[in-house]
Design a protein around this motif. Sequence first.
Motif, PDB file in Angstrom:
ATOM      1  N   LEU A 181       0.719  -0.669   0.014  1.00  0.00           N
ATOM      2  CA  LEU A 181      -0.266   0.059   0.108  1.00  0.00           C
ATOM      3  C   LEU A 181       0.633   0.815  -0.119  1.00  0.00           C
ATOM      4  N   LYS A 182       1.873   1.606   0.061  1.00  0.00           N
ATOM      5  CA  LYS A 182       2.715   2.483   0.210  1.00  0.00           C
ATOM      6  C   LYS A 182       3.153   3.082  -0.635  1.00  0.00           C
ATOM      7  N   ASN A 183       3.379   2.011  -1.854  1.00  0.00           N
ATOM      8  CA  ASN A 183       3.451   2.337  -2.782  1.00  0.00           C
ATOM      9  C   ASN A 183       2.857   3.301  -3.624  1.00  0.00           C
ATOM     10  N   VAL A 184       1.612   3.078  -3.258  1.00  0.00           N
ATOM     11  CA  VAL A 184       0.653   4.148  -3.726  1.00  0.00           C
ATOM     12  C   VAL A 184       0.498   6.062  -2.839  1.00  0.00           C
ATOM     13  N   ILE A 185       0.930   5.373  -1.868  1.00  0.00           N
ATOM     14  CA  ILE A 185       1.388   6.679  -0.597  1.00  0.00           C
ATOM     15  C   ILE A 185       2.826   7.316  -1.866  1.00  0.00           C
ATOM     16  N   ALA A 186       3.938   6.871  -2.015  1.00  0.00           N
ATOM     17  CA  ALA A 186       4.675   7.012  -2.057  1.00  0.00           C
ATOM     18  C   ALA A 186       4.638   8.350  -3.571  1.00  0.00           C
ATOM     19  N   ILE A 187       3.229   7.899  -4.366  1.00  0.00           N
ATOM     20  CA  ILE A 187       3.124   8.534  -5.867  1.00  0.00           C
ATOM     21  C   ILE A 187       2.145   9.470  -5.656  1.00  0.00           C
ATOM     22  N   ALA A 188       1.843   9.465  -4.765  1.00  0.00           N
ATOM     23  CA  ALA A 188       0.996  11.311  -3.778  1.00  0.00           C
ATOM     24  C   ALA A 188       1.436  11.757  -3.371  1.00  0.00           C
ATOM     25  N   VAL A 189       3.023  11.463  -2.800  1.00  0.00           N
ATOM     26  CA  VAL A 189       3.852  12.008  -2.213  1.00  0.00           C
ATOM     27  C   VAL A 189       4.065  12.842  -3.610  1.00  0.00           C
ATOM     28  N   LEU A 230       8.106  -1.757  10.864  1.00  0.00           N
ATOM     29  CA  LEU A 230       9.561  -1.382   9.766  1.00  0.00           C
ATOM     30  C   LEU A 230       8.975  -1.505   8.070  1.00  0.00           C
ATOM     31  N   SER A 231       7.979  -2.946   8.121  1.00  0.00           N
ATOM     32  CA  SER A 231       7.687  -3.038   7.320  1.00  0.00           C
ATOM     33  C   SER A 231       5.266  -2.247   6.673  1.00  0.00           C
ATOM     34  N   GLY A 232       5.070  -1.336   7.398  1.00  0.00           N
ATOM     35  CA  GLY A 232       4.415  -0.059   6.889  1.00  0.00           C
ATOM     36  C   GLY A 232       5.165   1.298   7.004  1.00  0.00           C
ATOM     37  N   LEU A 233       4.606   1.646   7.975  1.00  0.00           N
ATOM     38  CA  LEU A 233       5.089   3.210   8.568  1.00  0.00           C
ATOM     39  C   LEU A 233       6.583   3.563   7.941  1.00  0.00           C
ATOM     40  N   GLY A 234       7.708   2.659   8.400  1.00  0.00           N
ATOM     41  CA  GLY A 234       9.355   2.546   8.225  1.00  0.00           C
ATOM     42  C   GLY A 234       9.558   2.336   6.567  1.00  0.00           C
ATOM     43  N   ASP A 235       8.949   1.114   6.063  1.00  0.00           N
ATOM     44  CA  ASP A 235       8.463   1.559   4.416  1.00  0.00           C
ATOM     45  C   ASP A 235       8.414   2.341   3.726  1.00  0.00           C
ATOM     46  N   MET A 236       7.371   3.565   3.990  1.00  0.00           N
ATOM     47  CA  MET A 236       6.243   4.436   3.433  1.00  0.00           C
ATOM     48  C   MET A 236       7.427   5.668   3.541  1.00  0.00           C
ATOM     49  N   LEU A 237       8.036   5.596   4.491  1.00  0.00           N
ATOM     50  CA  LEU A 237       8.568   6.594   4.824  1.00  0.00           C
ATOM     51  C   LEU A 237      10.308   6.877   4.016  1.00  0.00           C
ATOM     52  N   ALA A 238      10.343   5.362   4.089  1.00  0.00           N
ATOM     53  CA  ALA A 238      12.064   5.065   3.039  1.00  0.00           C
ATOM     54  C   ALA A 238      11.306   5.564   1.283  1.00  0.00           C
ATOM     55  N   THR A 239       9.547   4.734   1.651  1.00  0.00           N
ATOM     56  CA  THR A 239       9.662   5.265  -0.624  1.00  0.00           C
ATOM     57  C   THR A 239       9.431   6.073  -0.846  1.00  0.00           C
ATOM     58  N   CYS A 240       8.866   7.042   0.493  1.00  0.00           N
ATOM     59  CA  CYS A 240       8.068   8.423  -0.028  1.00  0.00           C
ATOM     60  C   CYS A 240       8.868   9.291   0.294  1.00  0.00           C
ATOM     61  N   THR A 241      10.443   9.813   0.654  1.00  0.00           N
ATOM     62  CA  THR A 241      11.316  10.373   1.400  1.00  0.00           C
ATOM     63  C   THR A 241      12.883  10.166  -0.114  1.00  0.00           C
ATOM     64  N   SER A 242      12.248   9.513  -0.803  1.00  0.00           N
ATOM     65  CA  SER A 242      13.741   9.025  -1.646  1.00  0.00           C
ATOM     66  C   SER A 242      13.558   8.698  -3.106  1.00  0.00           C
ATOM     67  N   VAL A 243      14.298   9.611  -4.093  1.00  0.00           N
ATOM     68  CA  VAL A 243      14.239   9.702  -5.697  1.00  0.00           C
ATOM     69  C   VAL A 243      14.969   8.729  -6.108  1.00  0.00           C
ATOM     70  N   LEU A 244      15.313   7.144  -5.046  1.00  0.00           N
ATOM     71  CA  LEU A 244      15.178   6.215  -5.612  1.00  0.00           C
ATOM     72  C   LEU A 244      14.235   5.342  -5.664  1.00  0.00           C
ATOM     73  N   SER A 245      12.932   5.521  -5.513  1.00  0.00           N
ATOM     74  CA  SER A 245      11.904   5.044  -4.880  1.00  0.00           C
ATOM     75  C   SER A 245      11.341   5.354  -6.831  1.00  0.00           C
ATOM     76  N   ARG A 246      11.052   4.325  -7.084  1.00  0.00           N
ATOM     77  CA  ARG A 246      10.547   3.990  -8.619  1.00  0.00           C
ATOM     78  C   ARG A 246       8.973   5.032  -8.213  1.00  0.00           C
ATOM     79  N   ASN A 247       7.947   4.599  -7.697  1.00  0.00           N
ATOM     80  CA  ASN A 247       6.834   5.268  -7.769  1.00  0.00           C
ATOM     81  C   ASN A 247       6.662   6.831  -7.106  1.00  0.00           C
ATOM     82  N   TYR A 248       7.373   6.890  -6.378  1.00  0.00           N
ATOM     83  CA  TYR A 248       8.280   8.091  -5.726  1.00  0.00           C
ATOM     84  C   TYR A 248       7.874   8.790  -7.154  1.00  0.00           C
ATOM     85  N   ARG A 249       8.832   8.549  -7.936  1.00  0.00           N
ATOM     86  CA  ARG A 249       9.421   9.158  -9.600  1.00  0.00           C
ATOM     87  C   ARG A 249       7.802   9.470 -10.681  1.00  0.00           C
ATOM     88  N   VAL A 250       7.330   8.005 -10.030  1.00  0.00           N
ATOM     89  CA  VAL A 250       6.296   8.546 -11.102  1.00  0.00           C
ATOM     90  C   VAL A 250       5.221   9.552 -10.896  1.00  0.00           C
TER      91      VAL A 250
END
Length: 327
Positions: A181-189, A230-250
Amino acid sequence: MDANVTSPISIDAQQAQKQSAELTILGAGAWGTALASLVEKNNHTVCLWSRSSEMSLADAVQDAHVILSAVSMKGVPSVAAQLKELNIPPETIIVTATKGLDPETTRTPSQIFHDTFPDNPIVVLSGPNLSKEIDRGLPAATVAASSHPEAAEAVQYLFSSDTFRVYSSPDPLGAELGGTLKNVIAIAVGICEGLDLGSNARSALMTRALPEMIRIGTHLGGQAETFVGLSGLGDMLATCTSVLSRNYRVGYGLAQGKSLDQILEELGSTAEGVNTTNVLVQIANREGIPVPISRQVYHLLNGKITPQEAVEALMERDLKAEACLLT
């Protein structure tokens, strides 16, 4: 899940810690390759297999104590079906490290593997794990979650090192849904950042995204506390704050006016959040789950609104008390 709890396993934690184990990783992408490197550093034998490998799948898994699937979501059903034809021993541990939802059945990877292999212990490996950072040897942590505690412990010792800390959990579905689910949020961020809306907006978005994840996850059977780990909030923080995240880049690319097709072509790899968003909204419609953030991402990905209109729709929602995480 009862079969998973009582079935024997082919490797225990003591063997994983002190002796060499045979592990096959299915999927030779960035994540599968990073995981293979971690296991090799612990002096275990790793076979890295992909559809383009000269070795057959049967030969790749023949002696494996552990089979880990790191293929993309679209490949999970076919890989599970191929493995089923090979009569995998019931004591073999099957680990899934894929984050996504099957568009045909709306099931998670672990649910697909459990349905296919009801007698095998299934483990979910999920956490804030950007593969490029792991390749650089930077410290990271993750979760091995299973209804079979001995299998989770064995996987814990297979991957743990001085730079990669693995925690165990009894909630495989929750751990898997958090990472999905955090991948969806990463797109939003990414959209928020691409529109240059500022730190206040980003913080508000991520904070309100957490109860949305918990609402969905607990409705589908996960445990609420898993989503603040880690597998919820932790993963969301990493994916939503890094340009390495493909979903963030979308999301960032969409906010810059690029088309989704152009962004995905530039990425050159899978952004699971795109498919997950579509399946998630399908589930939310079916189950009556409120998903305001995910729904705006869905509208944007499907060309129904602009990034600016998505933000406006969220800001114009009815006023309410914050009250608690689940509202």
